[in-house]
Design a protein around this motif. Structure first.
Motif, short mmCIF file in Angstrom:
data_model
loop_
_atom_site.label_atom_id
_atom_site.label_comp_id
_atom_site.label_asym_id
_atom_site.label_seq_id
_atom_site.Cartn_x
_atom_site.Cartn_y
_atom_site.Cartn_z
N ARG A 108 9.90 -0.15 -6.38
CA ARG A 108 8.61 -0.25 -5.73
C ARG A 108 8.54 -1.50 -4.84
O ARG A 108 9.29 -2.47 -5.03
N SER A 109 7.61 -1.46 -3.91
CA SER A 109 7.41 -2.57 -2.97
C SER A 109 5.96 -3.01 -3.03
O SER A 109 5.05 -2.17 -3.00
N VAL A 110 5.74 -4.31 -3.08
CA VAL A 110 4.40 -4.88 -3.13
C VAL A 110 4.31 -5.95 -2.04
O VAL A 110 5.08 -6.92 -2.04
N VAL A 111 3.36 -5.76 -1.12
CA VAL A 111 3.26 -6.64 0.05
C VAL A 111 1.87 -7.25 0.11
O VAL A 111 0.86 -6.56 -0.10
N ARG A 112 1.83 -8.54 0.42
CA ARG A 112 0.57 -9.25 0.60
C ARG A 112 0.57 -9.93 1.97
O ARG A 112 1.63 -10.29 2.49
N TYR A 140 7.40 -8.43 -2.31
CA TYR A 140 8.25 -8.38 -3.50
C TYR A 140 8.86 -6.97 -3.55
O TYR A 140 8.14 -5.97 -3.66
N LEU A 141 10.18 -6.91 -3.49
CA LEU A 141 10.91 -5.65 -3.37
C LEU A 141 11.74 -5.45 -4.62
O LEU A 141 12.83 -6.02 -4.77
N ASP A 154 15.80 -11.60 -10.74
CA ASP A 154 16.37 -10.72 -11.76
C ASP A 154 15.90 -9.29 -11.62
O ASP A 154 16.55 -8.36 -12.12
N ASP A 155 14.76 -9.08 -10.95
CA ASP A 155 14.22 -7.73 -10.84
C ASP A 155 14.02 -7.30 -9.39
O ASP A 155 13.21 -6.42 -9.11
N GLY A 156 14.72 -7.93 -8.46
CA GLY A 156 14.59 -7.54 -7.06
C GLY A 156 14.79 -8.72 -6.13
O GLY A 156 15.46 -9.70 -6.47
N TRP A 157 14.17 -8.63 -4.96
CA TRP A 157 14.26 -9.74 -4.02
C TRP A 157 12.94 -9.93 -3.29
O TRP A 157 12.11 -9.02 -3.23
N VAL A 158 12.76 -11.13 -2.77
CA VAL A 158 11.50 -11.54 -2.15
C VAL A 158 11.77 -11.86 -0.68
O VAL A 158 12.77 -12.50 -0.34
N ALA A 159 10.87 -11.41 0.20
CA ALA A 159 10.88 -11.80 1.61
C ALA A 159 9.56 -12.46 1.93
O ALA A 159 8.50 -11.89 1.67
N GLU A 160 9.62 -13.67 2.46
CA GLU A 160 8.42 -14.39 2.86
C GLU A 160 8.54 -14.72 4.35
O GLU A 160 9.58 -15.22 4.80
N ILE A 161 7.47 -14.45 5.11
CA ILE A 161 7.56 -14.48 6.57
C ILE A 161 6.33 -15.18 7.14
O ILE A 161 5.20 -14.97 6.67
N LYS A 162 6.56 -15.97 8.19
CA LYS A 162 5.49 -16.54 8.99
C LYS A 162 5.72 -16.12 10.45
O LYS A 162 6.77 -16.42 11.03
#
Length: 808
Positions: free
Chosen positions: A68-72, A85-86, A160-168
Motif C-alpha cells: 500500500r501507499s500513503v501520501v501526505r 510511505y511506500l 524494514d517495511d518499505g521505503w520513504v520518499a520526501e519531496i520539496k
C-alpha cells in the motif's frame, strides 16, 4: 464542408463522466526537513491520499496491504511538500543507481502537478528508491519530455517495511496564475520494478484519452503569490584539442538565464552559448538520396520546445549546423579552413500558456558570419569567400487548447540571411480535435513554404488529414498526406522527401488486461498507397504489419513485416528529376527479443532479412544485432552491442556521366561495435564511458548499368567500375570514445570533466578486412579533446534573501 461542421458539432455535444478524488492540504509555518524520515510535526495532521489502484498491467486492481501507499502533502509560501510511505518488502525493492532522468532498474514514486488544471499540460517529478531524480513535462504533443529540468529537493530512506520518499517542490519550478484560491490537478503514481506494476491514486482508464485527464484535484492552496522566477546559470569552460601535433585551446565564460515574464510565461536565453561538451554524432556511410541527420544534443535546443514542435516544422540541428552554402571552385582550387559547424551567437525562447489554454511561443537565434579561404593549389593565390552569412532564425506559434483534449495552432518559421543568400518562410495551420468522450479524433494540417531565391520565389504546399477511432481494443483510421513538389522546409525544419501523395488505412489491436502469457500485446497493420504529387503518377503500395508483446516473465518481443506489393517506382534514387528506378515485390522482416532487464544479466537480440521477388534483381539483405548487458551491482552497468548488416547484390545509384545515370550492383557490409559503461557513486556523482566503432565496405561489380527511360537497367554500355575517374568502392571507418565525470555539487549546479578522442578514414580499398581497416584507421592522426565545465545555479530569491541578511 457541412458534413465536417456536423461532425465537430456532434463531438462537442458528447460528454465524459469522471469521478475525481480530492485532496485538501493545509499551510504550515514549520516546513519539514527533507531527510526521508517523515518525523516532522507537519505530517502528523496532514490529510492522506491512499487507496491506490493499478493501471498496469491490469487496470482496476486495488493495491494490496503489503504494497500500500500513503501520501501526505503540505505547503507554505515557498513550496509544496510531499511525504510518501511506500510499503514493501525491503529485500525485494530494486534500486539501481543511474544518472538523472535515467530510469534503470529501480522502483519509483512520482507526483504529477497541473497548476492550470487543464487536463493536458502536466509536470512530473520522479524520485527513485535509489535516490535519483527525474522530471518531465507531459502533454499530447511531446508525450514525456525529460530534457526539461527543474531544481527541487528529495530524500529517500529504506525501512524494514518499505521505503520513504520526501519531496520539496519550490514554486519557481511551476507556472501558475496569481489567484487567491488555487485548484490544481494532481496525481500520484507508484512503480514496482520487479513485476512492472504501476498504481495511481486516481483511477486511469488506459483505453482512451491522455493520462492528464485522470488527475485528481488538489485544494487548500490559498493566498500564495508566484515568486519572481529569475534564475541565473553562470558557467566557465575550458577545452584543449590536439590533432596531428597541433594543439589549440579555448576558454569561455558565459551566462544562461530563465526569467518569469508573467506567472505563466518564461524567457529562456543563452547569452553566450557553449556547446563544447555536446556528444559525437553516430555517423554512418550514406549511400541513399536523402541527407543523414542526427538528434539534437544541445540542452538549450531540447528543453521546453514542445510548443515549437507543433507541425514538425522545427529541426533545431539546422541552427549552427554544417554550412549549406556551396562555394563555386575553379580548377585546382580548394577550401583551406572549412569549419564543421557555424557558431551560434545567442538564442532566446519565450513560451507559456494562460489558464484558459492559450499557448504562445517565440524562438529566436543568431548565427555568426563565417568566411573561408579558397586557395589555388598551383599558383598559391587565395581569396576570401562567405561560406555562411550572418543569419537569423525565428519561430512564432499560437496554440489554443480546449475541452482538455483538443487544440488549434498557428505556427510560422522564418530564416533570414544577410546578403544575396536564400531566405525561407513556412506557415502552418494545425487542427487536432478529439470528442469529449475521447473516442474519436480528427487531425488536419495545412502548410505553406516560401523560399526567397536569388532568381525567383519558390512556393510549396503541404496538407494532412486523418480520422481515427482512439479508444478500445480496436483502434483504426484513415489518412492522407500531400507534400507538393515545391514544398521545402529544410532551412529550419526537416523533410527528407517532397512531391508525395500518400493515402492509407490502419488498424491496431491492443490488450489492456493481462492474459495467461502476456502483460501487454499490440498488433498493428497499415496499408499505404503512394503517388507523386506532380505529375499525379502511381509509385507503389506498401503493407506494414507489426507486433509488440510483453510477457508475464517480462520478456519483450517485437516483429515487423514491410512489403512493397507489386511494382515500385522510385523517383529519388536516380537523383534526376522525372527519372525513376523500377523494382517490385520487396519483403522485409525483422524480429527482436529482450530478456528481463531486472536480472543481473540480460540480452537483446535482433534478426532481420530482406528479399526481392523480382526476376531483374537478386538482392538479399541480412541483419544481426546482439547486445548483452551486465549489471554487476547497483552502481555499475556495462552494455556491449555488435550489429552486423550484409547487403548482397544490392542495386543503387553510382554516378552520372553526361546524361547517363549509372547504377551498379554492389555488396555492402556494416559492423558496428559499441560499449557503454556507467558507474554511479551516488545519485549526484557518476562516471560514463561510451565507445563506438562503425565500419562499412562497399564493393561494386565491375560491370555497371545505365538506367533506361522505363526504369529498368541496361548493360549495353562500356561503363566499368575499374575505369571510372572516381573509384566507387568504399572502405569507411569511424572511431569515437567519450569518457566523462559528472558531479552535481550543489542543487542545479554541475561540474563535468570529459576526455574524447576520434578517428575517421574513408578510402577505396574495399577488399581490406576488418582487422586491416582498423590498422589503417589507427594510422590516422587522432583528435584528442579534454574539457572541463562548471555551471552554477543561482536563484534570485535566494540571492535577495542573502543580501537582506547581510544588510541586517
Amino acid at each position: 464542408m457541412k458534413f465536417f461542421v456536423f461532425i465537430l458539432s456532434f463531438c462537442s455535444m458528447l460528454s465524459m463522466g469522471q469521478n475525481k478524488k480530492v485532496l485538501n492540504i493545509t499551510k504550515t509555518n514549520t516546513p519539514p526537513k527533507i531527510d526521508g524520515l517523515l518525523d516532522d510535526s507537519v505530517w502528523e495532521n496532514a490529510n492522506i491520499a491512499k487507496d491506490f489502484v493499478q493501471f498496469k498491467p491490469e487496470p482496476g486492481i486495488p493495491e494490496s496491504k503489503e504494497n500500500r501507499s500513503v501520501v501526505r502533502m503540505a505547503y507554505d509560501d515557498n513550496a509544496v511538500y510531499i511525504g510518501a510511505y511506500l510499503y514493501d518488502d525491503p529485500d525485494k525493492i530494486l534500486k539501481q543507481l543511474t544518472n538523472r532522468d535515467n530510469f534503470g532498474q529501480s522502483d519509483f514514486f512520482s507526483v504529477i502537478l497541473n497548476p492550470n488544471n487543464d487536463g493536458i499540460n502536466d509536470v512530473k517529478f520522479y524520485i527513485f528508491s535509489s535516490g535519483t531524480q527525474a522530471d518531465a513535462i507531459q502533454n499530447p504533443t511531446v508525450d514525456k519530455d525529460y530534457s526539461w529540468n527543474a531544481v527541487w529537493q528529495s530524500a529517500v530512506k529504506i525501512n524494514d517495511d518499505g521505503w520513504v520518499a520526501e519531496i520539496k517542490i519550490p514554486y519557481r519550478a511551476l507556472r501558475f496564475s496569481n489567484s487567491e484560491i488555487q485548484e490544481w490537478g494532481i496525481q500520484f503514481q507508484r512503480h514496482i520494478e520487479r513485476n512492472k506494476t504501476q498504481y495511481t491514486w486516481n483511477l486511469i482508464d488506459v483505453t482512451k484519452g491522455n493520462i492528464g485527464l485522470y488527475n485528481g484535484i488538489l485544494k487548500g492552496i490559498n493566498n500564495i503569490a508566484p515568486p519572481t522566477r529569475l534564475i541565473f546559470y553562470p558557467y566557465s569552460s575550458g577545452l584543449v584539442n590536439t590533432l596531428d601535433g597541433n594543439t589549440s585551446s579555448d576558454f569561455n565564460l558565459g551566462l544562461d538565464l530563465k526569467y518569469g515574464i508573467t506567472e505563466n510565461f518564461t524567457l529562456d536565453a543563452t547569452l553566450i552559448p557553449d556547446f563544447s561538451q555536446a556528444g559525437f554524432d553516430d555517423v554512418e556511410l550514406n549511400l541513399g538520396p536523402f541527407e543523414q541527420t542526427f538528434s539534437e544534443q544541445r540542452q538549450f535546443f531540447t528543453e521546453g520546445v514542445d510548443l515549437f514542435s507543433k507541425g514538425d516544422l522545427f529541426f533545431s540541428r539546422r541552427i549552427g549546423n554544417v554550412p549549406n552554402h556551396n562555394i563555386e571552385l575553379n580548377d585546382n582550387e580548394e577550401i583551406v579552413n572549412e569549419p564543421n559547424s557555424i557558431k551560434v551567437l545567442n538564442a532566446v525562447k519565450v513560451s507559456g500558456r494562460t489558464k484558459n489554454g492559450l499557448g504562445v511561443g517565440f524562438f529566436n537565434a543568431f548565427t555568426q558570419k563565417t568566411n573561408v579561404t579558397v586557395t589555388d593549389t598551383i599558383s598559391g593565390q587565395s581569396r576570401e569567400e562567405v561560406l555562411e552569412p550572418f543569419s537569423n532564425y525565428n519561430i512564432f506559434v499560437i496554440d489554443k487548447q480546449f475541452n482538455q483534449n483538443s487544440s488549434i495552432s498557428l505556427i510560422n518559421t522564418n530564416v533570414r540571411r544577410n546578403g544575396s543568400f536564400r531566405d525561407a518562410n513556412v506557415t502552418g495551420l494545425l487542427l487536432d480535435i478529439t470528442n469529449k468522450r475521447n473516442t474519436y479524433n480528427i487531425n488536419g494540417q495545412l502548410k505553406m513554404s516560401r523560399l526567397n531565391l536569388i532568381d525567383e520565389d519558390q512556393v510549396g504546399y503541404s496538407s494532412y488529414f486523418s480520422l481515427k477511432k482512439v479508444h478500445g481494443n480496436y483502434q483504426y483510421g484513415i489518412f492522407n498526406r500531400h507534400e507538393g513538389a515545391n514544398y521545402d522546409i529544410n532551412d529550419l525544419g526537416l523533410i527528407r522527401r517532397n512531391n508525395l501523395f500518400r493515402s492509407g488505412i490502419f488498424l491496431n489491436y491492443t490488450i489492456f488486461k493481462p492474459t495467461k502469457h502476456f502483460n501487454r500485446l499490440r498488433i498493428n497493420a497499415d496499408l499505404n498507397h503512394r503517388r507523386l504529387a506532380k505529375p499525379n503518377i502511381y509509385t507503389g503500395t506498401e503493407l506494414e504489419l507489426g507486433l509488440y508483446a510483453l510477457t508475464t516473465k517480462l520478456y519483450t518481443f517485437r516483429a515487423d513485416i514491410e512489403a512493397d506489393i507489386g511494382k515500385r517506382y522510385d523517383y529519388f534514387e536516380p537523383r534526376t528529376e522525372g527519372r525513376y528506378f523500377l523494382y517490385k515485390n520487396k519483403l522485409e522482416a525483422s524480429t527482436s527479443v529482450s530478456s528481463n532487464y531486472n536480472k543481473p544479466f540480460a540480452l537483446d537480440l535482433t534478426l532481420g532479412m530482406t528479399n526481392f521477388f523480382d526476376e531483374n534483381r537478386d538482392t538479399k539483405r541480412y541483419q544481426l544485432e546482439i547486445s548483452p548487458r551486465f549489471r554487476f551491482n547497483n552502481h555499475f552497468l556495462l552494455i556491449y552491442s555488435i550489429a552486423y548488416f550484409d547487403r548482397v547484390k544490392d542495386v543503387g545509384f553510382a554516378t552520372k556521366i553526361d546524361d547517363d545515370i549509372i547504377f551498379g550492383v554492389r555488396d555492402q557490409k556494416e559492423v558496428t561495435n559499441t560499449i557503454q559503461a556507467d558507474y554511479n557513486f551516488n545519485p549526484l556523482q557518476s562516471l560514463s564511458l561510451k565507445f563506438r566503432n562503425y565500419w562499412s565496405t562497399v564493393t561494386y561489380q565491375d560491370k555497371l548499368f545505365t538506367l533506361m527511360e522505363n526504369g529498368l537497367l541496361s548493360d549495353d554500355n562500356t561503363y566499368f567500375a575499374s575505369t571510372l575517374e572516381d573509384n566507387p568502392n568504399i572502405n569507411f571507418n569511424t572511431w569515437n570514445l567519450d569518457f566523462s565525470y559528472t558531479w552535481q555539487f550543489a542543487p542545479g549546479s554541475f561540474l563535468t570533466a570529459l576526455y574524447r578522442n576520434r578517428l575517421f578514414i574513408r578510402y577505396d580499398d574495399s577488399t581490406d578486412n576488418f582487422a586491416e581497416s582498423i590498422n589503417t584507421l589507427l594510422d590516422q592522426p587522432m583528435q584528442h579533446t579534454v574539457s572541463l565545465r562548471i555551471q552554477y545555479f543561482i536563484d534570485y530569491n535566494n540571492l535577495k534573501s542573502l543580501l537582506k541578511k547581510k544588510r541586517v
